[in-house]
Design a protein around this motif. Structure first.
Motif, PDB file in Angstrom:
ATOM      1  N   LEU A 237     -37.987  28.131  27.960  1.00 16.10           N
ATOM      2  CA  LEU A 237     -37.303  28.949  26.962  1.00 16.10           C
ATOM      3  C   LEU A 237     -36.220  29.792  27.624  1.00 16.10           C
ATOM      4  CD1 LEU A 237     -37.029  30.120  24.096  1.00 16.10           C
ATOM      5  CD2 LEU A 237     -38.832  31.744  24.698  1.00 16.10           C
ATOM      6  N   ARG A 238     -36.532  30.374  28.774  1.00 13.39           N
ATOM      7  CA  ARG A 238     -35.544  31.196  29.485  1.00 13.39           C
ATOM      8  C   ARG A 238     -34.333  30.361  29.902  1.00 13.39           C
ATOM      9  NH1 ARG A 238     -34.076  32.302  34.575  1.00 13.39           N
ATOM     10  NH2 ARG A 238     -35.581  30.789  35.385  1.00 13.39           N
ATOM     11  N   LEU A 239     -34.569  29.145  30.388  1.00 15.19           N
ATOM     12  CA  LEU A 239     -33.465  28.293  30.802  1.00 15.19           C
ATOM     13  C   LEU A 239     -32.566  27.916  29.622  1.00 15.19           C
ATOM     14  CD1 LEU A 239     -35.342  25.936  33.288  1.00 15.19           C
ATOM     15  CD2 LEU A 239     -33.709  27.735  33.864  1.00 15.19           C
ATOM     16  N   ILE A 240     -33.186  27.537  28.521  1.00 12.27           N
ATOM     17  CA  ILE A 240     -32.400  27.136  27.343  1.00 12.27           C
ATOM     18  C   ILE A 240     -31.635  28.329  26.765  1.00 12.27           C
ATOM     19  CG2 ILE A 240     -32.573  26.283  24.979  1.00 12.27           C
ATOM     20  CD1 ILE A 240     -32.821  24.158  27.143  1.00 12.27           C
ATOM     21  N   ARG A 241     -32.244  29.519  26.839  1.00 10.30           N
ATOM     22  CA  ARG A 241     -31.550  30.706  26.352  1.00 10.30           C
ATOM     23  C   ARG A 241     -30.303  30.981  27.197  1.00 10.30           C
ATOM     24  NH1 ARG A 241     -35.128  35.892  25.987  1.00 10.30           N
ATOM     25  NH2 ARG A 241     -35.154  35.515  28.246  1.00 10.30           N
ATOM     26  N   ASN A 242     -30.434  30.856  28.540  1.00 17.18           N
ATOM     27  CA  ASN A 242     -29.269  31.053  29.395  1.00 17.18           C
ATOM     28  C   ASN A 242     -28.192  30.002  29.113  1.00 17.18           C
ATOM     29  OD1 ASN A 242     -30.453  33.255  30.642  1.00 17.18           O
ATOM     30  ND2 ASN A 242     -31.333  32.048  32.301  1.00 17.18           N
ATOM     31  N   LEU A 243     -28.640  28.755  28.937  1.00 18.17           N
ATOM     32  CA  LEU A 243     -27.681  27.690  28.641  1.00 18.17           C
ATOM     33  C   LEU A 243     -26.988  27.938  27.298  1.00 18.17           C
ATOM     34  CD1 LEU A 243     -26.423  24.935  29.284  1.00 18.17           C
ATOM     35  CD2 LEU A 243     -28.358  23.870  28.118  1.00 18.17           C
ATOM     36  N   SER A 244     -27.736  28.384  26.293  1.00 20.09           N
ATOM     37  CA  SER A 244     -27.145  28.609  24.969  1.00 20.09           C
ATOM     38  C   SER A 244     -26.123  29.746  25.012  1.00 20.09           C
ATOM     39  CB  SER A 244     -28.236  28.915  23.944  1.00 20.09           C
ATOM     40  OG  SER A 244     -28.844  30.170  24.203  1.00 20.09           O
ATOM     41  N   ASN A 245     -26.356  30.770  25.856  1.00 20.09           N
ATOM     42  CA  ASN A 245     -25.383  31.856  25.982  1.00 20.09           C
ATOM     43  C   ASN A 245     -24.059  31.346  26.548  1.00 20.09           C
ATOM     44  OD1 ASN A 245     -27.204  33.727  24.969  1.00 20.09           O
ATOM     45  ND2 ASN A 245     -27.945  34.326  27.001  1.00 20.09           N
ATOM     46  N   MET A 246     -24.163  30.483  27.588  1.00 17.72           N
ATOM     47  CA  MET A 246     -22.938  29.923  28.157  1.00 17.72           C
ATOM     48  C   MET A 246     -22.264  28.977  27.169  1.00 17.72           C
ATOM     49  SD  MET A 246     -23.910  29.253  32.158  1.00 17.72           S
ATOM     50  CE  MET A 246     -25.263  28.155  31.759  1.00 17.72           C
ATOM     51  N   ALA A 247     -23.079  28.182  26.476  1.00 16.34           N
ATOM     52  CA  ALA A 247     -22.502  27.243  25.509  1.00 16.34           C
ATOM     53  C   ALA A 247     -21.833  27.978  24.355  1.00 16.34           C
ATOM     54  CB  ALA A 247     -23.590  26.315  24.980  1.00 16.34           C
ATOM     55  N   ALA A 248     -22.381  29.135  23.966  1.00 13.26           N
ATOM     56  CA  ALA A 248     -21.782  29.914  22.878  1.00 13.26           C
ATOM     57  C   ALA A 248     -20.378  30.377  23.263  1.00 13.26           C
ATOM     58  CB  ALA A 248     -22.666  31.109  22.539  1.00 13.26           C
ATOM     59  N   ALA A 249     -20.221  30.839  24.513  1.00 13.66           N
ATOM     60  CA  ALA A 249     -18.886  31.257  24.967  1.00 13.66           C
ATOM     61  C   ALA A 249     -17.923  30.068  24.969  1.00 13.66           C
ATOM     62  CB  ALA A 249     -18.982  31.873  26.361  1.00 13.66           C
ATOM     63  N   ALA A 250     -18.442  28.897  25.388  1.00 20.14           N
ATOM     64  CA  ALA A 250     -17.596  27.702  25.389  1.00 20.14           C
ATOM     65  C   ALA A 250     -17.222  27.286  23.973  1.00 20.14           C
ATOM     66  CB  ALA A 250     -18.319  26.557  26.096  1.00 20.14           C
ATOM     67  N   LEU A 251     -18.170  27.388  23.037  1.00 23.98           N
ATOM     68  CA  LEU A 251     -17.871  27.058  21.639  1.00 23.98           C
ATOM     69  C   LEU A 251     -16.842  28.029  21.045  1.00 23.98           C
ATOM     70  CD1 LEU A 251     -21.424  26.172  20.270  1.00 23.98           C
ATOM     71  CD2 LEU A 251     -19.477  24.627  20.449  1.00 23.98           C
ATOM     72  N   GLU A 252     -16.941  29.299  21.454  1.00 23.76           N
ATOM     73  CA  GLU A 252     -15.953  30.273  20.986  1.00 23.76           C
ATOM     74  C   GLU A 252     -14.565  29.905  21.490  1.00 23.76           C
ATOM     75  OE1 GLU A 252     -15.125  35.103  21.113  1.00 23.76           O
ATOM     76  OE2 GLU A 252     -16.454  34.165  22.585  1.00 23.76           O
ATOM     77  N   ASN A 253     -14.471  29.549  22.785  1.00 28.41           N
ATOM     78  CA  ASN A 253     -13.179  29.148  23.343  1.00 28.41           C
ATOM     79  C   ASN A 253     -12.645  27.909  22.642  1.00 28.41           C
ATOM     80  OD1 ASN A 253     -13.324  31.256  25.170  1.00 28.41           O
ATOM     81  ND2 ASN A 253     -14.187  30.004  26.800  1.00 28.41           N
ATOM     82  N   THR A 254     -13.541  26.944  22.404  1.00 33.42           N
ATOM     83  CA  THR A 254     -13.124  25.715  21.723  1.00 33.42           C
ATOM     84  C   THR A 254     -12.648  26.007  20.311  1.00 33.42           C
ATOM     85  OG1 THR A 254     -14.701  24.434  23.028  1.00 33.42           O
ATOM     86  CG2 THR A 254     -13.868  23.425  21.023  1.00 33.42           C
ATOM     87  N   SER A 255     -13.377  26.900  19.608  1.00 41.67           N
ATOM     88  CA  SER A 255     -12.993  27.253  18.246  1.00 41.67           C
ATOM     89  C   SER A 255     -11.619  27.914  18.224  1.00 41.67           C
ATOM     90  CB  SER A 255     -14.045  28.184  17.629  1.00 41.67           C
ATOM     91  OG  SER A 255     -13.666  28.623  16.358  1.00 41.67           O
ATOM     92  N   LEU A 256     -11.381  28.848  19.163  1.00 40.49           N
ATOM     93  CA  LEU A 256     -10.079  29.507  19.225  1.00 40.49           C
ATOM     94  C   LEU A 256      -8.974  28.521  19.580  1.00 40.49           C
ATOM     95  CD1 LEU A 256     -11.080  32.808  21.086  1.00 40.49           C
ATOM     96  CD2 LEU A 256     -10.543  32.538  18.654  1.00 40.49           C
ATOM     97  N   PHE A 257      -9.278  27.626  20.533  1.00 41.86           N
ATOM     98  CA  PHE A 257      -8.289  26.623  20.942  1.00 41.86           C
ATOM     99  C   PHE A 257      -7.934  25.708  19.771  1.00 41.86           C
ATOM    100  CE2 PHE A 257      -7.451  22.312  22.569  1.00 41.86           C
ATOM    101  CZ  PHE A 257      -6.303  22.558  23.295  1.00 41.86           C
ATOM    102  N   GLN A 258      -8.969  25.264  19.032  1.00 39.25           N
ATOM    103  CA  GLN A 258      -8.723  24.387  17.898  1.00 39.25           C
ATOM    104  C   GLN A 258      -7.949  25.105  16.799  1.00 39.25           C
ATOM    105  OE1 GLN A 258      -9.330  21.129  17.821  1.00 39.25           O
ATOM    106  NE2 GLN A 258     -10.064  21.284  19.930  1.00 39.25           N
ATOM    107  N   LYS A 259      -8.249  26.412  16.612  1.00 41.08           N
ATOM    108  CA  LYS A 259      -7.526  27.172  15.583  1.00 41.08           C
ATOM    109  C   LYS A 259      -6.060  27.324  15.953  1.00 41.08           C
ATOM    110  CE  LYS A 259      -7.732  31.389  12.806  1.00 41.08           C
ATOM    111  NZ  LYS A 259      -6.266  31.528  12.794  1.00 41.08           N
TER     112      LYS A 259
END
Length: 622
Positions: A237-259
């Motif tokens: 659970l701890r590993l997936i939580r850390n991964l999801s935090n990094m992935a969230a930042a990447a998704l934010e960057n992707t969303s801004l880039f796509q916009k």
């Protein structure tokens, strides 16, 4: 027994003790067993056996206990070292994964990277990415990794990223408020969720679920959902939580880039499809970007215009160039004032052909610096049509003046008694007919004046005049009308009033329009005052020059402040007035035009319910 009681145990004859369970084929006569305990945490046992009976005593128990304490230290240190090494490996892997995730800006590439990285951290049978749709309040699956693909049997030697599906999956939609869906629970609570096999009645009994939300800066982007047969532990659970935090930042960057990409593509589509010429200019007045319509207006390719100075394109430095940029470039003026410039029209020679272009210049202030937005319309056909209409109207109104002059002439002869003496009633009838013809003549003069101005043919016939005579003549025209309305007209002007260099006919037209308005809005029993006086200096005139202030004051309903700037526009009439409307809204527009042609100005002072005062400011004769 030792594990349960946390005590050392000696069995001198194993055949007589039921607690002994034989393991292996080696014969055992006696046995000794001590617990391995680390700060009250039981971690195992240490056992020694002998084929002989009664082979152990208390001394040997103490020796084995001391050895067990050392073994506990060694085992604990080894476990800590193993955990530290595993955490170091996991941290190194997360850093590597972070770099690979944050460099992906294409959505499908990012989904594949995230799901491939999940397999390196936590073993699972199915991993799925859901994106959050805020308007619909739902989660929508966009990518999935599955350990078993019946249609893809035999390809498991490929990399994990190659097994990620983003197109052929069955897209699943989950309501954000579905309390039986683990991804929805993780999304609504913004916290990872664990469900053991059989824990949730709506899930499969043989399936464990782990869901972690993608949250960046308090904004939900989606959910990562994992599924497998055995339960997930807290470390996973701890590993997936850390991964999801990094992935969230990447998704934010992707969303801004796509916009940003979408906005740029939309802007390019608008620019390319617009029929108006659109250009962007920098602070150096050079073109940064132009659309195809802009290039077509000037007979050039857009690439040829980019980098060119606007003064070169508009031929501002040439003799036949625009007068609007003589003192300061319009682009620079818009950037200095930080406000849009008034709409202007330019007459240019484009490839040897005269064209009329309408320009709108708007400054845009951004963090990267200011620039100007220039919108150009080809108004050549509109201007030509306006000139033709103005010429036609000028011709018609000019032709109407000839029969009207004849009518006025014969009315004047009749009033002078050339055709015989008139009784009082006949004279009054003739005077009213003469006043009506004068009013009709004034309307024709208004139309003729506007048509000449639109056609660029309006000229003043200036001469040295006595303003008092002009005022008296204008007032006499309205004496009968004022008497019928019960309104008193007052003239207030000094006997030694200075002379003016002006067009007497046009000044009388100004007075005629202002007095007509004043009579129309003044109630019965009130006064209309026409006055004129001289001031040695006024802010609206050149310093040291005297000016004449010609005022017409009424006692009407007044004009609200929000309408005072618009009353000088053509065809504008104040809405919701108690007085019935008359005219076409041209009188004040003509007044303003004539006064400005005399290098003067006009002001209005009015308070609703207290009347209005119109002041014409004209320069005196030097």
């Amino acid at each position: 027994w030792v594990a349960e009681h946390r005590e050392a145990l000696i069995i001198n004859n194993v055949s007589l003790d039921p607690r002994f369970k034989r393991l292996g084929r080696i014969p055992v006569g006696s046995i000794i067993c001590v617990p391995l305990v680390d700060k009250s945490n039981f971690i195992g046992t240490l056992t020694a056996s002998s084929q002989e009976v009664n082979a152990f005593n208390e001394k040997k128990v103490k020796m084995l206990t001391i050895f067990a304490e050392q073994a506990v230290l060694a085992i604990t240190n080894a476990r800590h070292a193993e955990i530290a090494q595993r955490q170091a490996n996991q941290l190194e892997m997360l850093l590597h994964l972070s770099r690979s995730i944050t460099t992906s800006l294409e959505p499908e590439t990012l989904y594949r990277t995230i799901l491939a990285d999940v397999q390196r951290l936590v073993s699972c049978d199915v991993a799925c990415i859901y994106l959050y749709r805020e308007r619909r309040q739902e989660l929508y699956s966009v990518a999935q990794w599955s350990r078993v693909y019946p249609e893809k049997a035999g390809i498991y030697e490929q990399e994990e990223a190659d097994l990620v599906d983003t197109t052929d999956i069955q897209h699943e939609t989950l309501s954000l408020y579905d309390t039986h869906a683990v991804p929805s629970l993780a999304a609504i609570h913004r916290h990872p969720m664990l469900v053991a096999p059989g824990q949730n009645g709506q899930e499969s009994l043989s399936c464990a679920r782990l869901a972690a939300p993608f949250v960046s800066k308090d904004k939900l982007y989606g959910v990562l959902s994992l599924k497998r047969a055995e339960a997930f532990d807290s470390e996973e659970l701890r590993l997936i939580r850390n991964l999801s935090n990094m992935a969230a930042a990447a998704l934010e960057n992707t969303s801004l880039f796509q916009k940003v990409r979408s906005d740029q593509e939309q802007l390019r589509a608008i620019l390319s499809s617009s029929s108006d010429g659109i250009a962007v200019l920098g602070i150096d007045s050079c073109f940064i970007e132009v659309n195809a319509a802009f290039g077509h207006l000037f007979g050039r390719e857009p690439a040829q215009i980019i980098g060119m100075e606007c003064m070169e394109l508009f031929a501002c430095n040439e003799e036949e160039g625009s007068d609007h940029c003589r003192e300061l470039c319009m682009i620079n003026r818009a950037l200095q004032e930080e406000k849009p410039l008034p709409y202007v029209e330019l007459d240019l020679q484009i490839q040897g052909t005269p064209h009329s272009l309408g320009l709108s210049i708007t400054p845009v202030i951004t963090q990267d610096g200011p620039f100007c937005l220039l919108i150009v319309h080809d108004v050549t056909s509109v201007r030509d049509a306006s000139r033709m209409k103005a010429n036609f109207l000028s011709m018609i109104t000019h032709e109407l003046r000839s029969p009207l002059n004849a009518i006025n002439g014969y009315l004047d002869l009749t009033l002078e008694g050339i055709g015989g003496e008139l009784n009082d009633q006949q004279r009054e009838f003739m005077q009213r007919a003469r006043a009506g013809s004068e009013h009709l003549y004034a309307l024709i003069e208004d139309l003729l004046l506007l048509s000449r101005a639109d056609a660029g043919q309006l000229r003043l016939s200036r001469e040295i005049i006595q303003l008092k005579d002009v005022i008296i003549n204008a007032v006499e025209e309205f004496e009968l009308s004022a008497r019928d309305r019960g309104i008193t007209m007052v003239i207030d002007i000094a006997q030694d009033f200075p002379r003016l260099y002006a067009d007497a006919v046009r000044i009388q037209q100004v007075l005629r329009n202002l007095i007509s308005n004043a009579l129309h809005f003044t109630p019965r029993g009130e006064k209309v005052i026409v006055s004129a006086y001289v001031e040695d200096y006024d802010a609206l005139a050149d310093e040291g020059q005297r000016v004449v202030k010609l005022q017409i004051k009424d006692a009407g309903s007044g004009i609200a402040l929000e309408y005072q700037e618009r009353i000088f526009d053509r065809f504008y009439q104040i809405p919701d007035t108690n007085n019935s409307r008359s005219g076409q809204g041209l009188g004040l527009a003509i007044v303003k035009m004539i006064v400005e042609l005399h290098n003067g100005s006009i002001l209005v002072e009015s308070t609703p319910g207290q009347g209005s005062t119109f002041t014409c400011i004209l320069p005196c004769l030097s």
